[in-house]
Design a protein around this motif. Structure first.
Motif, PDB file in Angstrom:
ATOM      1  N   ILE A   1      35.800  47.005  36.135  1.00 26.34           N
ATOM      2  CA  ILE A   1      36.432  46.468  36.865  1.00 26.34           C
ATOM      3  C   ILE A   1      37.565  46.318  36.194  1.00 26.34           C
TER       4      ILE A   1
ATOM      5  N   ASN B   1      42.798  42.703  36.784  1.00 31.99           N
ATOM      6  CA  ASN B   1      44.458  42.255  37.503  1.00 31.99           C
ATOM      7  C   ASN B   1      43.717  42.090  38.767  1.00 31.99           C
ATOM      8  N   LEU B   2      42.473  43.456  39.732  1.00 30.61           N
ATOM      9  CA  LEU B   2      42.101  43.186  40.694  1.00 30.61           C
ATOM     10  C   LEU B   2      40.611  42.166  41.126  1.00 30.61           C
ATOM     11  N   LYS B   3      41.896  41.118  41.918  1.00 28.82           N
ATOM     12  CA  LYS B   3      40.788  39.835  42.756  1.00 28.82           C
ATOM     13  C   LYS B   3      40.192  40.035  43.585  1.00 28.82           C
ATOM     14  N   GLY B   4      41.306  40.673  44.940  1.00 27.14           N
ATOM     15  CA  GLY B   4      40.405  41.239  46.209  1.00 27.14           C
ATOM     16  C   GLY B   4      41.467  38.970  46.858  1.00 27.14           C
TER      17      GLY B   4
ATOM     18  N   LEU C   1      40.339  44.040  49.190  1.00 31.31           N
ATOM     19  CA  LEU C   1      39.744  45.954  48.129  1.00 31.31           C
ATOM     20  C   LEU C   1      38.600  46.223  47.247  1.00 31.31           C
TER      21      LEU C   1
ATOM     22  N   LEU D   1      43.837  52.007  43.653  1.00 29.67           N
ATOM     23  CA  LEU D   1      44.566  51.479  42.818  1.00 29.67           C
ATOM     24  C   LEU D   1      44.247  51.406  41.302  1.00 29.67           C
ATOM     25  N   HIS D   2      42.479  51.785  41.510  1.00 27.59           N
ATOM     26  CA  HIS D   2      41.808  52.074  40.838  1.00 27.59           C
ATOM     27  C   HIS D   2      40.773  53.668  40.853  1.00 27.59           C
TER      28      HIS D   2
ATOM     29  N   SER E   1      44.727  56.986  41.794  1.00 27.91           N
ATOM     30  CA  SER E   1      45.986  56.385  42.503  1.00 27.91           C
ATOM     31  C   SER E   1      47.615  56.686  41.674  1.00 27.91           C
TER      32      SER E   1
ATOM     33  N   VAL F   1      38.381  52.330  42.913  1.00 29.41           N
ATOM     34  CA  VAL F   1      38.767  51.033  44.514  1.00 29.41           C
ATOM     35  C   VAL F   1      40.129  51.378  45.398  1.00 29.41           C
TER      36      VAL F   1
ATOM     37  N   GLU G   1      42.529  50.113  48.353  1.00 28.12           N
ATOM     38  CA  GLU G   1      43.291  48.880  49.108  1.00 28.12           C
ATOM     39  C   GLU G   1      42.661  49.348  50.536  1.00 28.12           C
TER      40      GLU G   1
END
Length: 837
Positions: free
Chosen positions: A5, A8-11, A126, A142-143, A165, A184, A186
């Motif tokens: 992953i 930048n995808l932190k949730g 996420l 998003l990904h 995305s 992934v 949102e």
């Protein structure tokens, strides 16, 4: 599982999750209202037995019999407490099952990947979805990596749609299925606000179809209720004409109505099923509907997948066959230069983020043997998912320099059919495939192609492939699987293997697992376009079904059902979904099963151990047998109560009202726990899993079984009426006669509960099956009887007198003779059965 992953995808943080939940609520379609204790209590007080008790207590109050009224109120509390205890146990057991049945969702929170119950998803989360999983909320991608989704649940279109995305449509929807890859997204909508929530709000009002056993029990209870009402009216009328006393007539009628109505039966059924499901849950078997326990015991055919069910699903790469050198290489030689291209293309034909055990192995072999890892330099830009009969899949990769890799893998027959090879070479490779297959190995063919431009063919089979070679995997049978199938066969259950693998490999593994193969394997392609009658004949005669695709699996399951079989279907893949849903009992694997399989199944084995299914079938048989024992006990003991209350009245005997409501309710308090708590706890009889399964359509109680219960009840009645007349002839008073009759009935009740533990084995043999609850309740009942007979105020209240040791001996002897004749009947049955065997 680890996920690749982006950093930048932190949730969401914990505070953001709480804020979102406060604003948007929980991710569920309905509020899932749970009954409060007060609502449970109100439901219990609606029961016919409680209504009768309340009416009788009010009559006692009206005529000034306050002692009887108080006893009836105490009885109401006792019956309510027992019902509340049973209902609460069942409710808690079902709630535990609901918690376990809820799917988990994978989310990123605080930069960490974790699994949470689906109802805890919030707007802004996420979520990660991957091949074989149901998407549990609406959201925006998003990904993604090679991500495609089947949206047929919303659109009706069965084909999968690729999305990322950057797609024009980059939205995903709850209730749809991830077909390939990973994404992934949102979360934008949850619960009722999702598309499926808005469309399907009415689904929650659909009632679950009740089982055949429930139907039969409901009919029996309704019939007995009608009989009770008729008897109430007849007795009231007769008694009023005879005595002119309305209150006494009402009490006589209500006493008899109480003795007729078998309110214990539906309570026993609910308790048995809910607690049976709860006990199986503790064994690692999750049942979605408690009524499925009943069906489990009737299973006649088990249809099982091969990989991961019979085998370990370890997929060890044992050999590589390289077509260029016409040589096979074992594990010690995988790093030889000749194999680099074969290993290279075997890996590229797999998913970039592998999910399947074989693909995971191919990625690991690539890492170990390739000098330069090019996976980060090439991006998947076009894909042909697994399809065809037999199946294959093709991946197209490209780097920044526009260099392309077109790699395919699949069933050896599929890759051979699209490769430009002379027939003689194809025959040579088929012989190699057959040789490996007969040893139980699983093979994949690997090919490569070249293609200029972007006008790709609609079908992957239209590429011109170069055949590179074979990957040879070995997936050994699970340890102890032979004993499992031996137990299945001893229980009279047939086994069918339904797999996507080839015939030679399947036959070898099945033989190693101890499956009895009585006919040649059948391929899925041989089932296509067959008539229903032909498929039914094939399904009945064949043990191994190979190269099976979803429609073919479904056809076999439906054919077996049409033949009258009760089918348990075991599967773990996306393609197993339709067959799992269609089977009487769909069984999914908890560890390695896809969410689609788990969603379609009625039962989930948490540790993928097939032995657990045997435990489930045994539990189903035990519960069904124990429900029958409980119902037969109820019928047998109700008959003497009904006749002891009614015959002295109708025949004009000297003491016409030998029992009052006080005596009947005491007997009801004894019978309720005995049938619904004690018999539920009764262990399985030792030969239960050596008998053939019962037919699903069989009447719950056959004429013979019902006849035995009626005869048991009539003989106990004869014994009790004999005691009645004997006591009267000896000059006994009404109190003495009542005490003798009451004690005889109590003794007979206890002895009957022991005798009916088995309708085959002797009462002494049954003692080997420990049931401490039965012993405990028997001792408690005898203590209560002693209190009623020998504690003066209580004896006066029950209108009885103390009995001497001689009189107790007579009561016990008559009760024993009235019940234990059945032991002679069982002995004769055992002798007859032994001669037949």
């Amino acid at each position: 599982m680890s996920y690749n992953i982006p950093d930048n995808l932190k949730g969401l943080s914990v505070a953001e999750v709480n804020a979102s939940r406060a604003k948007y609520g929980w991710n569920q379609l309905s509020d899932n209202h749970k009954n409060t204790w007060f609502e449970l209590l109100v439901d219990i007080l609606k029961e016919p037995m409680l209504i009768l008790l309340i009416i009788i207590s009010m009559i006692y109050l009206f005529v000034g019999n306050y002692g009887e009224a108080v006893f009836m109120f105490v009885a109401i509390v006792a019956v309510t407490a027992i019902s509340f205890y049973q209902d609460n146990r069942s409710k808690k057991a079902l709630e535990e099952l609901e918690k376990l049945n809820e799917p988990l969702s994978t989310v990123i929170r605080n930069g960490k990947v974790s699994e949470i119950p689906t109802h805890e998803i919030v707007v802004g989360d996420l979520c990660i979805t991957e091949e074989g999983r149901i998407i549990n909320a609406d959201g925006r991608i998003l990904h993604s990596n090679d991500f495609s989704v089947n949206e047929s649940s919303l659109t009706g279109e069965s084909f999968s749609v690729f999305k990322d995305s950057k797609s024009e449509d980059n939205l995903v929807y709850g209730g749809t299925v991830t077909v390939s890859g990973l994404a992934v997204f949102e979360v934008t909508e949850i619960g009722k606000e999702t598309r499926v929530g808005k469309i399907g709000e009415s689904i929650k009002n659909i009632k679950e179809e009740i089982s055949p056993l429930q139907v039969q029990i409901q009919k029996f209870v309704k019939a007995m209720a009608i009989v009770g009402i008729l008897i109430f009216l007849i007795v009231c009328l007769y008694s009023f004409i005879d005595s002119g006393n309305l209150v006494a007539s009402l009490l006589n009628g209500l006493t008899l109505a109480m003795s007729v109505f078998p309110e214990e039966i539906p309570v026993a059924f609910t308790t048995f099923m809910a607690l049976g499901a709860w006990k199986l849950m503790r064994e690692g078997i999750i049942i979605k509907r408690s009524s499925i326990v009943e069906t489990l015991g009737s299973t006649t055919v088990i249809c099982t997948d091969k990989t991961g069910t019979i085998t370990e699903n370890s997929m060890q790469l044992k050999y590589l066959y390289n077509y260029a050198t016409d040589s096979s290489y074992d594990q010690e030689r995988f790093d030889e230069p000749d194999l680099r291209e074969l290993i290279d293309y075997a890996m590229w034909s797999s998913e970039p983020v592998p999910f399947d055990p074989m693909e995971i192995t191919l990625h690991k072999i690539y890492e170990k043997t390739q000098k330069q890892d090019l996976r980060k330099e090439y991006a998947l830009f076009h894909e042909y998912p697994l399809d065809g009969k037999p199946p294959m899949m093709t991946h197209l990769f490209e780097n920044t320099g526009k260099d392309r890799i077109i790699a395919a893998k699949g069933a050896p027959e599929a890759i051979l059919s699209v490769s430009k090879l002379p027939d003689s070479e194809k025959d040579k490779i088929r012989a190699i495939v057959k040789s490996y297959g007969e040893q139980g190995f699983r093979l994949l063919g690997v090919g490569k192609a070249k293609f200029e431009g972007n006008n790709f063919p609609a079908k992957q089979q239209d590429f011109e492939f170069q055949f590179l070679g074979l990957t040879v995997f070995y997936d050994p049978p699970k340890k102890g699987i032979q004993e499992v199938f031996q137990d299945i066969y001893e229980a009279g259950i047939k086994v069918k293997v339904i797999t996507g693998d080839n015939a030679d490999t399947t036959k070898a593994i099945a033989a190693q697992a101890g499956i009895r193969i009585l006919s040649p394997p059948i391929n899925g392609s041989e089932i296509v376009n067959r008539s229903e009658a032909e498929i039914m004949a094939i399904a009945e005669q064949t043990t191994l079904f190979t190269r099976m695709f979803p429609d073919a699996k479904l056809a076999i399951v439906n054919a077996l059902k049409n033949k009258g079989e009760v089918v348990a279907m075991l599967g773990d893949g996306v393609n197993d979904g339709p067959a799992l849903k269609a089977a009487h009992i769909g069984v999914a694997m908890g560890n390695k099963g896809t969410e689609i399989a788990k969603s379609a199944a009625a039962l989930i084995i948490t540790n993928d151990d097939l032995q657990k299914l045997i435990i489930g079938i045994a539990a189903g048989r035990r519960i069904y047998a124990n429900i029958k024992k409980a119902v037969q006990y109820i019928i047998s003991i109700h008959i003497p109560i009904i006749l002891t209350v009614s015959l002295p009245l109708f025949l004009g005997w000297v003491f016409p009202q030998i029992f009052s409501p006080v005596h009947v309710i005491f007997l009801e308090l004894v019978m309720g726990p005995t049938c619904s708590i004690v018999y539920e706890n009764e262990p399985i009889e030792k030969d239960t899993m050596k008998r053939p399964p019962r037919a699903m359509g069989d009447t719950f109680l056959s004429i013979n079984e019902l006849g035995i219960s009626i005869v048991q009840g009539l003989i106990i009645t004869i014994g009790i009426l004999f005691v009645y007349q004997f006591t009267v002839q000896q000059g006994g008073t009404e109190e003495k006669t009542r005490a003798m009759v009451f004690a005889t009935l109590i003794f007979a009740n206890i002895l009957l509960s022991y005798a009916n533990r088995s309708f085959h084995y002797s009462i002494l043999e049954s003692f080997k099956n420990r049931n401490l609850l039965l012993v405990g309740i028997s001792i408690a009942v005898l203590l209560f009887l002693a209190v009623i007979l020998y504690v003066a105020p209580v004896a006066q209240f029950f209108a009885v007198t103390a009995l001497s040791g001689y009189e107790l001996g007579i009561a016990l002897s008559v009760a024993a003779a009235s019940v234990l004749w059945f032991e002679v009947y069982k002995l004769i049955g055992r002798i007859v059965r032994a001669k037949k065997d």
